[in-house]
Design an enzyme around this catalytic site. Structure first.
Site, PDB file in Angstrom:
ATOM      1  N   CYS A  25       7.224   1.775   6.279  1.00  0.00           N
ATOM      2  CA  CYS A  25       6.120   1.827   7.020  1.00  0.00           C
ATOM      3  C   CYS A  25       5.763   3.372   7.489  1.00  0.00           C
ATOM      4  CB  CYS A  25       5.917   1.016   8.028  1.00  0.00           C
ATOM      5  SG  CYS A  25       5.501  -0.805   7.637  1.00  0.00           S
ATOM      6  N   LYS A  37       5.297   6.492   4.838  1.00  0.00           N
ATOM      7  CA  LYS A  37       4.064   6.272   4.252  1.00  0.00           C
ATOM      8  C   LYS A  37       2.766   6.395   4.969  1.00  0.00           C
ATOM      9  CE  LYS A  37       3.222   1.347   3.512  1.00  0.00           C
ATOM     10  NZ  LYS A  37       2.216   1.287   3.971  1.00  0.00           N
ATOM     11  N   GLY A  53      13.015   6.166   8.502  1.00  0.00           N
ATOM     12  CA  GLY A  53      12.739   5.949   7.106  1.00  0.00           C
ATOM     13  C   GLY A  53      11.911   4.523   7.307  1.00  0.00           C
ATOM     14  N   LEU A  80      13.743   5.891  21.408  1.00  0.00           N
ATOM     15  CA  LEU A  80      14.126   7.270  21.842  1.00  0.00           C
ATOM     16  C   LEU A  80      15.754   7.344  21.534  1.00  0.00           C
ATOM     17  CD1 LEU A  80      12.502   7.790  25.324  1.00  0.00           C
ATOM     18  CD2 LEU A  80      11.904   9.189  23.026  1.00  0.00           C
ATOM     19  N   ALA A  85      18.131   9.119  19.062  1.00  0.00           N
ATOM     20  CA  ALA A  85      18.322  10.174  18.035  1.00  0.00           C
ATOM     21  C   ALA A  85      19.230   9.810  16.821  1.00  0.00           C
ATOM     22  CB  ALA A  85      18.988  11.340  18.859  1.00  0.00           C
ATOM     23  N   GLY A  86      18.872  10.139  15.769  1.00  0.00           N
ATOM     24  CA  GLY A  86      19.479   9.450  14.478  1.00  0.00           C
ATOM     25  C   GLY A  86      19.239  10.604  13.333  1.00  0.00           C
ATOM     26  N   GLU A 127      -0.841  -5.935  10.800  1.00  0.00           N
ATOM     27  CA  GLU A 127       0.414  -6.490  11.177  1.00  0.00           C
ATOM     28  C   GLU A 127       1.447  -5.528  11.617  1.00  0.00           C
ATOM     29  OE1 GLU A 127       1.092  -9.768  11.383  1.00  0.00           O
ATOM     30  OE2 GLU A 127       2.959  -8.879  12.342  1.00  0.00           O
ATOM     31  N   THR A 155       1.042  -1.012  -0.021  1.00  0.00           N
ATOM     32  CA  THR A 155       0.034  -0.018  -0.003  1.00  0.00           C
ATOM     33  C   THR A 155       0.873   1.252  -0.092  1.00  0.00           C
ATOM     34  OG1 THR A 155      -0.148  -0.195   2.406  1.00  0.00           O
ATOM     35  CG2 THR A 155      -1.895  -1.143   1.234  1.00  0.00           C
TER      36      THR A 155
HETATM   37  N1  LIG Z   1       7.511  -4.305   5.659  1.00  0.00           N
HETATM   38  C1  LIG Z   1       6.805  -4.204   6.853  1.00  0.00           C
HETATM   39  O1  LIG Z   1       7.893  -4.029   7.879  1.00  0.00           O
HETATM   40  C2  LIG Z   1       5.660  -4.180   7.286  1.00  0.00           C
HETATM   41  C3  LIG Z   1       4.982  -4.105   8.414  1.00  0.00           C
HETATM   42  C4  LIG Z   1       3.700  -4.097   8.938  1.00  0.00           C
HETATM   43  C5  LIG Z   1       2.686  -3.798   7.841  1.00  0.00           C
HETATM   44  N2  LIG Z   1       3.247  -3.591   6.736  1.00  0.00           N
HETATM   45  C6  LIG Z   1       2.233  -3.455   5.626  1.00  0.00           C
HETATM   46  O2  LIG Z   1       1.959  -4.594   4.927  1.00  0.00           O
HETATM   47  C7  LIG Z   1       1.602  -4.635   3.608  1.00  0.00           C
HETATM   48  C8  LIG Z   1       2.752  -5.294   2.702  1.00  0.00           C
HETATM   49  O3  LIG Z   1       4.079  -4.580   3.058  1.00  0.00           O
HETATM   50  P1  LIG Z   1       5.445  -5.349   2.395  1.00  0.00           P
HETATM   51  O4  LIG Z   1       6.328  -4.584   2.930  1.00  0.00           O
HETATM   52  O5  LIG Z   1       5.350  -6.767   2.692  1.00  0.00           O
HETATM   53  O6  LIG Z   1       5.132  -5.100   0.745  1.00  0.00           O
HETATM   54  P2  LIG Z   1       6.052  -5.672  -0.392  1.00  0.00           P
HETATM   55  O7  LIG Z   1       6.273  -4.667  -1.446  1.00  0.00           O
HETATM   56  O8  LIG Z   1       7.503  -6.218   0.050  1.00  0.00           O
HETATM   57  O9  LIG Z   1       5.091  -7.071  -0.912  1.00  0.00           O
HETATM   58  C9  LIG Z   1       4.045  -6.937  -1.526  1.00  0.00           C
HETATM   59  C10 LIG Z   1       4.006  -8.198  -2.245  1.00  0.00           C
HETATM   60  O10 LIG Z   1       2.491  -8.421  -2.924  1.00  0.00           O
HETATM   61  C11 LIG Z   1       2.546  -8.479  -4.398  1.00  0.00           C
HETATM   62  N3  LIG Z   1       1.350  -8.215  -5.109  1.00  0.00           N
HETATM   63  C12 LIG Z   1       0.582  -7.215  -5.077  1.00  0.00           C
HETATM   64  N4  LIG Z   1      -0.370  -7.380  -5.834  1.00  0.00           N
HETATM   65  C13 LIG Z   1      -0.604  -8.699  -6.008  1.00  0.00           C
HETATM   66  C14 LIG Z   1      -1.753  -9.513  -6.575  1.00  0.00           C
HETATM   67  N5  LIG Z   1      -2.728  -9.000  -6.998  1.00  0.00           N
HETATM   68  N6  LIG Z   1      -1.494 -10.914  -6.654  1.00  0.00           N
HETATM   69  C15 LIG Z   1      -0.422 -11.287  -5.911  1.00  0.00           C
HETATM   70  N7  LIG Z   1       0.531 -10.611  -5.385  1.00  0.00           N
HETATM   71  C16 LIG Z   1       0.619  -9.383  -5.562  1.00  0.00           C
HETATM   72  C17 LIG Z   1       3.725  -7.850  -4.762  1.00  0.00           C
HETATM   73  O11 LIG Z   1       4.221  -8.419  -6.282  1.00  0.00           O
HETATM   74  C18 LIG Z   1       4.609  -7.821  -3.842  1.00  0.00           C
HETATM   75  O12 LIG Z   1       5.599  -9.145  -3.870  1.00  0.00           O
HETATM   76  C19 LIG Z   1       1.683  -2.863   3.542  1.00  0.00           C
HETATM   77  O13 LIG Z   1       0.637  -2.475   3.379  1.00  0.00           O
HETATM   78  C20 LIG Z   1       2.573  -2.405   4.553  1.00  0.00           C
HETATM   79  O14 LIG Z   1       2.219  -1.307   5.028  1.00  0.00           O
HETATM   80  C21 LIG Z   1       4.572  -4.116   6.312  1.00  0.00           C
END
Ligand SMILES: NC(=O)c1ccc[n+]([C@@H]2O[C@H](COP(=O)([O-])OP(=O)(O)OC[C@H]3O[C@@H](n4cnc5c(N)ncnc54)[C@H](O)[C@@H]3O)[C@@H](O)[C@H]2O)c1
Length: 438
Positions: free
Chosen positions: A267, A270, A264, A257, A259-260, A151, A86
């Site tokens: 998550c 965005k 980034g 807490l 500092a850096g 998550e 997302t």
């Molecule tokens: N990365 C983190 O640490 C984290 C932690 C908590 C929550 N989130 C949330 O979880 C979600 C996923 O994050 P991420 O970092 O795993 O993303 P990512 O970009 O690593 O993975 C997303 C995957 O989904 C696949 N995809 C997209 N559309 C698809 C479809 N229609 N069919 C099949 N596969 C499809 C993409 O090819 C990609 O491999 C986001 O909303 C993010 O905000 C991420």
């Protein structure tokens, strides 16, 4: 019990492997053929400690499989998790929900049996409702219950976070649909019930907002200590002691807490932006979060200025060694990393940047200026450099000997943007040492 997970990214892969470890039969789907081929061949497309073994073990036991074929994944699945990205939508800062809606619709069109469609992706308030409408319109003939299960795992310690979370948040609808969804999710998370993990069962809207509120709060906490660090520098205080003195107060807590160079990652940037946009749309702005966003953006730029200032006002013609490119240690994730702001500015200002990162260099290459050089090791990066900038605090950088570093370098500037080195030791080694807030 059988489930499907849509998206083999950081969240989808970790969740899939962990649910399989709980004993569930999991099929992970991704639309990127190379990813699935790699996974089927035993290669993990991301760097996450412990994930290779967990995936291999569960694949061998036949509990974890990978496919690009949605129908195959949905066959017999009681629950389907959306773990697609997302990202920030280009132009306006809202979350781009196109992947979520496309995946939800594909699931609805493909499903053959009743199932629970669970959104694990981080999505703005109201998305769950829209997913339900979309699914009902696509398949009025089929019982598809929707739920939200945000998550909270952290990259770098994702498996531990998933297996031993502080809580599990489950958002459900009222009535029979919600009860069915809750029953399925409770069965899935049974191993966590057994270790007495608190389960927060609530409405879908509340679950969606919990995730954004948690991330915005943590981003604000980091930004708060970053501003205090700047003040510490002005008044001669030590931000690490301030943070410790504050954090020992149980109401505050010591985490987040440090500092850096500004937060980034995939998550916080965005999610803070999306929350601020949603809040504005509802006429209830979250100004504290809006300020956090702009303070953090400015901070990354200010870090490049700091490097220039430490190099006596100019980096033109100088070689800067950069240690660490990823947004934090123990991940290869480069999304919104401070390096993406700092490094291009140094290159622009005429520096030769020689960088090393233990896991992120392949991901960094297409994102950083072509002129950046990549070293084989930390020592290789610093050899002959005029200045050393520590951007990400990988453990292997913490252990480097200041004497050895200084001996390899041409210059004597050390910018420790993560506060990991000892001032006295680095100064004794001959460095002009610059830290954050102390
Ligand atoms: N990365 C983190 O640490 C984290 C932690 C908590 C929550 N989130 C949330 O979880 C979600 C996923 O994050 P991420 O970092 O795993 O993303 P990512 O970009 O690593 O993975 C997303 C995957 O989904 C696949 N995809 C997209 N559309 C698809 C479809 N229609 N069919 C099949 N596969 C499809 C993409 O090819 C990609 O491999 C986001 O909303 C993010 O905000 C991420």
């Amino acid at each position: 019990m059988r489930i499907a997970i849509i998206g083999a990214g950081y969240v989808g892969l970790v969740s899939g492997a962990c649910f399989a470890e709980f004993g569930v039969e999991v099929c992970v789907v991704d639309s990127v053929v190379e990813k699935i081929e790699a996974l089927r061949g035993g290669r993990i497309p991301i760097y996450e400690p412990g994930l290779d073994k967990l995936v291999a073990d569960n694949a061998r036991e036949g509990r974890l499989s990978f496919t690009t074929n949605l129908a195959e994944a949905l066959d017999g699945a009681e629950a389907v998790f959306l773990a697609v990205g997302t990202p920030t939508r280009r132009g306006d800062g809202h979350a781009d929900l196109s992947y979520v809606f496309a995946a939800a619709e594909e699931v609805a069109r493909t499903a053959k049996q009743p199932l629970v469609l669970v959104t694990k992706s981080t999505v703005p308030v109201g998305t769950g409702r829209r997913v339900r409408e979309l699914v009902q319109a696509a398949r009025p003939d089929l019982q598809i219950d929707v739920a939200s299960n945000p998550e909270f795992l952290r990259e770098g310690s994702a498996i531990g976070d998933f297996m031993r979370p502080d809580r599990v948040v489950i958002g459900i609808e009222t009535g029979a649909s919600g009860e069915r969804a809750l029953a399925v999710l409770k069965r899935l998370y049974r191993p966590l019930y057994l270790i007495e993990t608190p389960i927060v069962a609530t409405s879908i809207e509340t679950a969606e907002l919990i995730k954004y509120s948690a991330n915005a709060f943590l981003a604000t906490k980091i930004t708060f200590i970053n501003e205090i660090a700047d003040l510490c520098e002005k008044v001669g205080a030590n931000v690490q002691d301030v943070a410790r003195g504050m954090g020992l107060d149980g109401r505050i807590g010591r985490k987040f807490l440090h500092a850096g160079p500004g937060y980034g990652g995939s998550c916080f940037p965005k999610d803070t932006l999306a929350l601020a946009k949603t809040a504005r749309d509802f006429g209830s702005p979250v100004r504290l979060v809006e300020t956090t966003i702009s303070v953090n953006d400015d901070r990354k730029v200010a870090m490049a200025d700091r490097v220039v200032a430490a190099c006596d006002g100019s980096v033109a013609g100088k070689t800067i060694a950069v240690l660490g490119l990823t947004f934090k240690p123990e991940t290869d994730d480069m999304r919104e990393a401070a390096s993406l702001v700092v490094v291009p500015r140094l290159v622009q200002a005429g520096a030769t940047v020689r960088a090393f990162d233990p896991a992120g260099m392949d991901q960094a290459r297409p994102l950083l200026p072509a002129a950046v050089q990549y070293a084989e090791s930390a020592m290789d990066a610093v050899a002959g450099a005029d200045a050393l900038v520590l951007l990400t605090e990988w453990n292997e950088f913490r252990a480097l000997s200041a004497v050895r570093l200084k001996g390899l370098m041409r210059g004597d500037v050390l910018l420790d943007l993560r506060n990991v080195y000892d001032r006295e030791a680095t100064q004794q080694a001959g460095f002009r040492y610059h830290a954050i807030g102390r």
